[in-house]
Design a protein around this motif. Structure first.
Motif, PDB file in Angstrom:
ATOM      1  N   SER A 153      68.786  24.198  23.112  1.00 15.98           N
ATOM      2  CA  SER A 153      69.590  25.412  23.182  1.00 15.98           C
ATOM      3  C   SER A 153      70.811  25.204  24.076  1.00 15.98           C
ATOM      4  N   LEU A 154      70.635  24.460  25.163  1.00 16.73           N
ATOM      5  CA  LEU A 154      71.773  24.146  26.024  1.00 16.73           C
ATOM      6  C   LEU A 154      72.822  23.335  25.267  1.00 16.73           C
ATOM      7  N   ALA A 155      72.370  22.392  24.447  1.00 14.97           N
ATOM      8  CA  ALA A 155      73.313  21.570  23.697  1.00 14.97           C
ATOM      9  C   ALA A 155      74.127  22.403  22.723  1.00 14.97           C
ATOM     10  N   ALA A 156      73.539  23.512  22.247  1.00 14.60           N
ATOM     11  CA  ALA A 156      74.219  24.332  21.253  1.00 14.60           C
ATOM     12  C   ALA A 156      75.288  25.231  21.864  1.00 14.60           C
ATOM     13  N   HIS A 157      75.057  25.720  23.110  1.00 10.03           N
ATOM     14  CA  HIS A 157      76.015  26.685  23.670  1.00 10.03           C
ATOM     15  C   HIS A 157      76.675  26.219  24.960  1.00 10.03           C
ATOM     16  N   ALA A 158      76.129  25.161  25.603  1.00  9.10           N
ATOM     17  CA  ALA A 158      76.721  24.668  26.853  1.00  9.10           C
ATOM     18  C   ALA A 158      76.552  23.154  26.898  1.00  9.10           C
ATOM     19  N   PRO A 159      77.373  22.405  26.154  1.00  4.17           N
ATOM     20  CA  PRO A 159      77.159  20.959  26.018  1.00  4.17           C
ATOM     21  C   PRO A 159      77.247  20.184  27.326  1.00  4.17           C
ATOM     22  N   TYR A 160      78.120  20.584  28.249  1.00  7.73           N
ATOM     23  CA  TYR A 160      78.240  19.848  29.503  1.00  7.73           C
ATOM     24  C   TYR A 160      77.044  20.127  30.425  1.00  7.73           C
TER      25      TYR A 160
ATOM     26  N   LEU B 277      74.256  18.059  29.204  1.00 12.05           N
ATOM     27  CA  LEU B 277      74.312  16.655  29.589  1.00 12.05           C
ATOM     28  C   LEU B 277      73.910  16.446  31.036  1.00 12.05           C
ATOM     29  N   VAL B 278      74.263  17.384  31.924  1.00  7.30           N
ATOM     30  CA  VAL B 278      73.802  17.300  33.318  1.00  7.30           C
ATOM     31  C   VAL B 278      72.281  17.320  33.351  1.00  7.30           C
ATOM     32  N   TYR B 279      71.696  18.251  32.624  1.00  5.06           N
ATOM     33  CA  TYR B 279      70.235  18.341  32.509  1.00  5.06           C
ATOM     34  C   TYR B 279      69.661  17.036  31.951  1.00  5.06           C
TER      35      TYR B 279
ATOM     36  N   VAL C 274      82.521  24.659  32.603  1.00  2.90           N
ATOM     37  CA  VAL C 274      83.609  23.946  33.284  1.00  2.90           C
ATOM     38  C   VAL C 274      83.092  23.329  34.582  1.00  2.90           C
ATOM     39  N   TRP C 275      82.311  24.104  35.320  1.00  2.00           N
ATOM     40  CA  TRP C 275      81.699  23.598  36.557  1.00  2.00           C
ATOM     41  C   TRP C 275      80.802  22.403  36.244  1.00  2.00           C
ATOM     42  N   ALA C 276      80.017  22.508  35.149  1.00  2.00           N
ATOM     43  CA  ALA C 276      79.132  21.407  34.760  1.00  2.00           C
ATOM     44  C   ALA C 276      79.939  20.179  34.351  1.00  2.00           C
ATOM     45  N   HIS C 277      81.108  20.374  33.713  1.00  2.00           N
ATOM     46  CA  HIS C 277      81.949  19.253  33.314  1.00  2.00           C
ATOM     47  C   HIS C 277      82.427  18.478  34.534  1.00  2.00           C
ATOM     48  N   THR C 278      82.834  19.202  35.584  1.00  2.00           N
ATOM     49  CA  THR C 278      83.278  18.543  36.822  1.00  2.00           C
ATOM     50  C   THR C 278      82.135  17.742  37.446  1.00  2.00           C
ATOM     51  N   LEU C 279      80.953  18.344  37.484  1.00  2.66           N
ATOM     52  CA  LEU C 279      79.789  17.649  38.038  1.00  2.66           C
ATOM     53  C   LEU C 279      79.452  16.429  37.203  1.00  2.66           C
ATOM     54  N   LEU C 280      79.551  16.542  35.904  1.00  2.00           N
ATOM     55  CA  LEU C 280      79.214  15.440  35.018  1.00  2.00           C
ATOM     56  C   LEU C 280      80.141  14.245  35.238  1.00  2.00           C
TER      57      LEU C 280
END
Length: 564
Positions: free
Chosen positions: A256-263, A266-268, A431-437
């Motif tokens: 479900s995360l991959a479907a609506h929050a891809p970054y 990926l952190v997960y 966006v926050w997850a993208h920075t962390l990634l």
């Protein structure tokens, strides 16, 4: 051990009685039959000499006639006793060999040996019930970290596989029913070095029995269980099971995360899955209509998670689901192009082949890709032996229940803070997850990303506590310095700081540590081992703080602090 002796004596009862009677009559005959001494006088052998003669004659050693040469009557009786004692010995030895070859007696001996090995363990260990795909992964990963395990599995072939695994040290294993409390007790449930019980069998009722027995006998022990039914999950949680892992629900949340929050997904993935997906996979188009083929336990969990995120869904199933109101339902197997076309595969962004048949799942994916090559494909792998086929299928996501459970359990064992952090990051935007990634990617690069936690206490960080007691401020930056060269930085960074119930995500490196703090780090595995030098060894910590070699005694250290 009493049971072993009981079975041994019970089976050897008749051979022992036979041997005793043969020896008794043999000895009595030599005492009663008259002999002749050197002077030609009548001589009767006493019981001691008779017992001595029958003993070495019965074992076929044969020293000679004692104490005088035998008469013909004595020699005749000797012939009788020779054959009688040899037959008695052969009967007894044959019975022993037959007993040793019996499966029941062999299991009793192996269980006794297993219990003895567990009792002799002097290092902390986990009791792992079930050595399938999940148990095997967990035991190997724990062994890689130097953590010992004890394994119980009802399938003897699994214990054989354990013995053949190339582990750095011996892992005691027993083929027995782990739902029995006495078996758990032999496995170390009450052993002072047992730190947790992992119920990982493929039967929910067995896992439930293991968890109940563990919490009743030693309630302070950590208990982690797998389950595949919501009813069992609720039951396990009701009496305080520390972690319950349902692979279908876990993977549904993951997908479900991959479907609506891809970054965020990926952190997960990077923190939980050692074989994490590449950074480029986050750019795939995953928002739009998804098709779920198979509305069983996995399909229902996936539908529930996707539906909460307002994802457009179409379900394909052979039967009309009971007590369900699905707005978009196509009756069919999903392996044929007509059914997939009716489900709208040409316009969909993703498809999930989630039936309980591996061949059908692969057929669904292959047919769907021919109709829409841009599809994001998810396939459920039910049988571990099919691993090679699924790897070669080119599917984007492979859902293997055993590996999913293992990853989640290992994440909890590595640090209870990790599941908390994963829950916390979902409150932030992508966006926050993208920075962390990007930060995680710069640290891990091409290597596996690991995670670990550090608690500032006497057991885990005595050097830090000693420095703090002397009034020295220790920041997170100090722990991130390389003990071989303090000017270099370890390949790691802090993810979360836990202090007195508060959680601080991505704390700064200048944050001053306090006793009782718990910090979650991520980075390369080598960084963990080097960080431990500063946590345990005061000399290493002193070098990281000052850049100088540590002084030899307490007075010199105090003077050095005063000068500085």
């Amino acid at each position: 051990m009493n049971n072993v002796f009981y079975v041994l004596l019970r089976r050897l009862r008749i051979p022992l009685i036979t041997m005793i009677l043969v020896y008794a009559f043999s000895i009595l005959g030599f005492v009663l039959i008259p002999g002749m001494d050197d002077a030609g006088n009548i001589y009767h052998m006493d019981f001691f000499h008779a017992f001595y003669f029958v003993s070495f004659m019965g074992s076929t050693i044969g020293f000679g006639e004692i104490p005088y040469a035998f008469t013909d009557a004595q020699r005749m009786w000797t012939l009788v006793t020779i054959y009688a004692t040899v037959i008695a010995w052969l009967y007894g030895i044959g019975t022993i060999l037959a007993l040793l070859q019996e499966p029941v007696f062999g299991r009793m001996l192996r269980r006794r040996s297993f219990a003895a090995k567990v009792n002799q363990m002097t290092e902390p260990f986990y009791l792992v019930c079930g050595y399938g795909v999940t148990g095997g992964i967990i035991v190997r990963k724990l062994a890689k970290r130097g953590i010992r395990s004890v394994v119980i599995d009802i399938d003897e072939s699994c214990i054989d596989a354990l013995e053949m695994d190339d582990l750095p040290f011996e892992v005691p294993g027993l083929s027995a029913d782990a739902s029995l409390p006495d078996v758990l007790d032999d496995g170390g449930l009450q052993h002072p070095k047992c730190v947790g019980i992992l119920a990982l069998t493929n039967r929910d009722q067995v896992n439930l029995s293991i968890a109940i027995a563990s919490k009743l006998i030693r309630p302070e022990r950590v208990v982690i269980s797998r389950t595949e039914e919501d009813v069992t999950t609720a039951n396990l949680l009701s009496f305080g099971t520390d972690l319950v892992v349902n692979p279908f629900r876990v993977y549904a949340e993951y997908l479900s995360l991959a479907a609506h929050a891809p970054y965020t997904h990926l952190v997960y993935d990077w923190l939980v899955n050692p074989y994490h997906r590449p950074l480029s996979s986050a750019y795939q188009k995953t928002k739009g209509r998804w098709i779920i083929c198979g509305y069983g336990r996995f399909g229902q969990s996936l539908y529930r998670e996707f539906n909460e995120e307002d994802v457009d869904l179409t379900v394909v199933d052979m039967n009309q689901p009971k007590n369900s109101d699905l707005p978009f339902l196509v009756i069919g197997k999903g392996t044929e192009a007509l059914t997939l076309s009716e489900a709208g595969v040409e316009d969909a962004v993703g498809i999930v082949a989630g039936t309980d048949n591996d061949a059908d799942n692969l057929s669904i994916i292959m047919t769907a890709r021919e109709m829409n090559p841009k599809l994001v494909t998810v396939v459920r792998q039910n049988i571990h032996a099919n691993k090679l086929v699924f790897q070669k299928s080119g599917t984007d996501f492979i859902m293997e229940p055993g590996r999913i459970i293992a990853n989640r359990v290992l994440a909890h064992l590595k640090s209870p803070l990790l599941p908390v952090f994963i829950e916390q990051i979902q409150a932030n935007d992508d966006v926050w997850a993208h920075t962390l990634l990007n930060r995680m990617n710069s640290v891990a690069q091409e290597e596996e990303l690991d995670s670990w936690s550090v608690r500032v206490d006497e057991d885990n960080a005595p050097a830090l506590l000693e420095a703090m007691a002397e009034g020295t401020e220790v920041t997170l930056r100090v722990l991130l310095k390389d003990p071989r060269d303090r000017m270099k930085k370890l390949a790691a960074f802090p993810l979360m700081l836990h202090r007195e119930g508060d959680y601080d995500l991505l704390p700064g490196e200048l944050d001053v540590l306090q006793p009782g703090d718990e910090i979650l780090f991520c980075g390369r595995s080598k960084a963990l081992h080097r960080m431990e030098w500063a946590l345990i060894n005061y000399n290493t910590l002193h070098y990281l703080l000052t850049g100088h070699e540590p002084t030899g005694n307490l007075l010199s250290r105090l003077l050095s602090r005063t000068d500085s």
